[in-house]
Write a protein that holds these residues in place. Structure first.
Motif, PDB file in Angstrom:
ATOM      1  N   MET A  34      33.915  41.981  30.641  1.00  0.00           N
ATOM      2  CA  MET A  34      34.210  41.591  32.021  1.00  0.00           C
ATOM      3  C   MET A  34      32.941  41.282  32.795  1.00  0.00           C
ATOM      4  O   MET A  34      31.857  41.806  32.479  1.00  0.00           O
ATOM      5  N   GLY A  35      33.103  40.471  33.812  1.00  0.00           N
ATOM      6  CA  GLY A  35      31.959  40.147  34.645  1.00  0.00           C
ATOM      7  C   GLY A  35      32.347  39.959  36.098  1.00  0.00           C
ATOM      8  O   GLY A  35      33.511  39.684  36.419  1.00  0.00           O
ATOM      9  N   TRP A  36      31.366  40.157  36.968  1.00  0.00           N
ATOM     10  CA  TRP A  36      31.476  39.794  38.379  1.00  0.00           C
ATOM     11  C   TRP A  36      30.546  38.610  38.628  1.00  0.00           C
ATOM     12  O   TRP A  36      29.385  38.617  38.189  1.00  0.00           O
ATOM     13  N   PHE A  37      31.068  37.638  39.333  1.00  0.00           N
ATOM     14  CA  PHE A  37      30.300  36.467  39.747  1.00  0.00           C
ATOM     15  C   PHE A  37      30.450  36.311  41.243  1.00  0.00           C
ATOM     16  O   PHE A  37      31.352  36.879  41.859  1.00  0.00           O
ATOM     17  N   ARG A  38      29.578  35.512  41.845  1.00  0.00           N
ATOM     18  CA  ARG A  38      29.720  35.205  43.260  1.00  0.00           C
ATOM     19  C   ARG A  38      29.319  33.767  43.520  1.00  0.00           C
ATOM     20  O   ARG A  38      28.547  33.175  42.761  1.00  0.00           O
ATOM     21  N   GLY A  50      27.830  42.435  34.490  1.00  0.00           N
ATOM     22  CA  GLY A  50      28.770  42.381  33.385  1.00  0.00           C
ATOM     23  C   GLY A  50      28.865  43.722  32.690  1.00  0.00           C
ATOM     24  O   GLY A  50      27.958  44.562  32.793  1.00  0.00           O
ATOM     25  N   ILE A  51      29.974  43.918  31.984  1.00  0.00           N
ATOM     26  CA  ILE A  51      30.209  45.191  31.305  1.00  0.00           C
ATOM     27  C   ILE A  51      30.957  44.916  30.012  1.00  0.00           C
ATOM     28  O   ILE A  51      31.820  44.035  29.950  1.00  0.00           O
ATOM     29  N   ASN A  52      30.600  45.676  28.979  1.00  0.00           N
ATOM     30  CA  ASN A  52      31.208  45.426  27.682  1.00  0.00           C
ATOM     31  C   ASN A  52      32.592  46.076  27.581  1.00  0.00           C
ATOM     32  O   ASN A  52      33.083  46.666  28.546  1.00  0.00           O
ATOM     33  N   LEU A  53      33.222  45.956  26.434  1.00  0.00           N
ATOM     34  CA  LEU A  53      34.612  46.382  26.267  1.00  0.00           C
ATOM     35  C   LEU A  53      34.806  47.867  26.566  1.00  0.00           C
ATOM     36  O   LEU A  53      35.759  48.247  27.252  1.00  0.00           O
ATOM     37  N   SER A  54      33.910  48.697  26.093  1.00  0.00           N
ATOM     38  CA  SER A  54      34.071  50.139  26.251  1.00  0.00           C
ATOM     39  C   SER A  54      33.480  50.655  27.552  1.00  0.00           C
ATOM     40  O   SER A  54      33.777  51.778  27.966  1.00  0.00           O
ATOM     41  N   GLY A  55      32.642  49.848  28.186  1.00  0.00           N
ATOM     42  CA  GLY A  55      32.028  50.257  29.440  1.00  0.00           C
ATOM     43  C   GLY A  55      30.705  50.974  29.298  1.00  0.00           C
ATOM     44  O   GLY A  55      30.149  51.432  30.296  1.00  0.00           O
ATOM     45  N   ASP A  56      30.168  51.056  28.078  1.00  0.00           N
ATOM     46  CA  ASP A  56      28.922  51.794  27.905  1.00  0.00           C
ATOM     47  C   ASP A  56      27.678  50.904  27.938  1.00  0.00           C
ATOM     48  O   ASP A  56      26.558  51.407  27.790  1.00  0.00           O
ATOM     49  N   SER A  57      27.888  49.607  28.136  1.00  0.00           N
ATOM     50  CA  SER A  57      26.754  48.695  28.309  1.00  0.00           C
ATOM     51  C   SER A  57      26.990  47.832  29.534  1.00  0.00           C
ATOM     52  O   SER A  57      28.063  47.228  29.671  1.00  0.00           O
ATOM     53  N   THR A  78      41.316  48.497  35.295  1.00  0.00           N
ATOM     54  CA  THR A  78      40.604  48.125  36.509  1.00  0.00           C
ATOM     55  C   THR A  78      39.090  48.142  36.292  1.00  0.00           C
ATOM     56  O   THR A  78      38.564  49.013  35.594  1.00  0.00           O
ATOM     57  N   MET A  79      38.435  47.175  36.907  1.00  0.00           N
ATOM     58  CA  MET A  79      36.976  47.102  36.923  1.00  0.00           C
ATOM     59  C   MET A  79      36.516  47.232  38.369  1.00  0.00           C
ATOM     60  O   MET A  79      37.243  46.835  39.289  1.00  0.00           O
ATOM     61  N   TYR A  80      35.316  47.761  38.562  1.00  0.00           N
ATOM     62  CA  TYR A  80      34.799  47.992  39.902  1.00  0.00           C
ATOM     63  C   TYR A  80      33.392  47.414  40.049  1.00  0.00           C
ATOM     64  O   TYR A  80      32.663  47.249  39.081  1.00  0.00           O
ATOM     65  N   LEU A  81      33.033  47.155  41.293  1.00  0.00           N
ATOM     66  CA  LEU A  81      31.657  46.801  41.629  1.00  0.00           C
ATOM     67  C   LEU A  81      31.298  47.559  42.898  1.00  0.00           C
ATOM     68  O   LEU A  81      31.784  47.224  43.974  1.00  0.00           O
ATOM     69  N   TYR A  94      33.332  36.728  45.903  1.00  0.00           N
ATOM     70  CA  TYR A  94      33.096  37.443  44.653  1.00  0.00           C
ATOM     71  C   TYR A  94      34.314  37.311  43.753  1.00  0.00           C
ATOM     72  O   TYR A  94      35.451  37.540  44.193  1.00  0.00           O
ATOM     73  N   TYR A  95      34.055  36.956  42.497  1.00  0.00           N
ATOM     74  CA  TYR A  95      35.105  36.754  41.512  1.00  0.00           C
ATOM     75  C   TYR A  95      34.931  37.713  40.336  1.00  0.00           C
ATOM     76  O   TYR A  95      33.799  37.950  39.893  1.00  0.00           O
ATOM     77  N   CYS A  96      36.040  38.224  39.826  1.00  0.00           N
ATOM     78  CA  CYS A  96      35.966  38.913  38.552  1.00  0.00           C
ATOM     79  C   CYS A  96      36.469  37.966  37.467  1.00  0.00           C
ATOM     80  O   CYS A  96      37.261  37.066  37.735  1.00  0.00           O
ATOM     81  N   ALA A  97      35.956  38.176  36.262  1.00  0.00           N
ATOM     82  CA  ALA A  97      36.274  37.278  35.160  1.00  0.00           C
ATOM     83  C   ALA A  97      36.322  38.052  33.857  1.00  0.00           C
ATOM     84  O   ALA A  97      35.650  39.079  33.709  1.00  0.00           O
ATOM     85  N   ALA A  98      37.110  37.528  32.918  1.00  0.00           N
ATOM     86  CA  ALA A  98      37.280  38.165  31.612  1.00  0.00           C
ATOM     87  C   ALA A  98      36.959  37.164  30.516  1.00  0.00           C
ATOM     88  O   ALA A  98      37.296  35.987  30.608  1.00  0.00           O
TER      89      ALA A  98
END
Length: 124
Positions: A34-38, A50-57, A78-81, A94-98
């Motif tokens: 997932m990623g956040w863009f603006r 951006g964040i990887n599948l498990s959330g650890d990167s 859910t993803m957060y910023l 701000y946009y979220c993207a997958a």
């Protein structure tokens, strides 16, 4: 496919904080990096975090490093910023993207799914 819906935008004074959320529905949320863009008026859409599948990167644009924190809760789809120490130059939609790519990418065209965006306005 997955549907994305952002929330949490608004008007805040410089130095303030906001927390954006991106709720996902459809296919398994944990299958997507997932990623956040603006995008500010008259400017190209740019990668924020951006964040990887498990959330650890996690990955950040230099302009937000140390101020913004990306996270995800796969159990809640859910993803957060978390945005702290906001500056007027952070004003944008701000946009979220997958993306189905295995690794986080900073290139907008490599994200297959997008939310509708949420406005963030930082006043000086």
């Amino acid at each position: 496919q997955v549907q994305l819906l952002e929330s949490g935008g608004g008007l805040v004074q410089a130095g303030g904080s906001l927390r954006l959320s991106c709720a996902a529905s459809g296919r398994t949320f944990s299958s997507y990096a997932m990623g956040w863009f603006r995008q500010a008026p008259g400017k190209e859409r740019e990668f924020v975090a951006g964040i990887n599948l498990s959330g650890d990167s996690t990955y950040y644009a230099d302009s937000v490093k140390g101020r913004f924190t990306i996270s995800r809760d796969n159990a809640k789809n859910t993803m957060y910023l978390q945005m702290n120490s906001l500056k007027p130059e952070d004003t944008a939609v701000y946009y979220c993207a997958a993306t189905t790519k295995v690794v986080v990418t900073t290139t907008p065209r490599e994200y297959e799914y997008w939310g509708q965006g949420t406005q963030v306005t930082v006043s000086s």
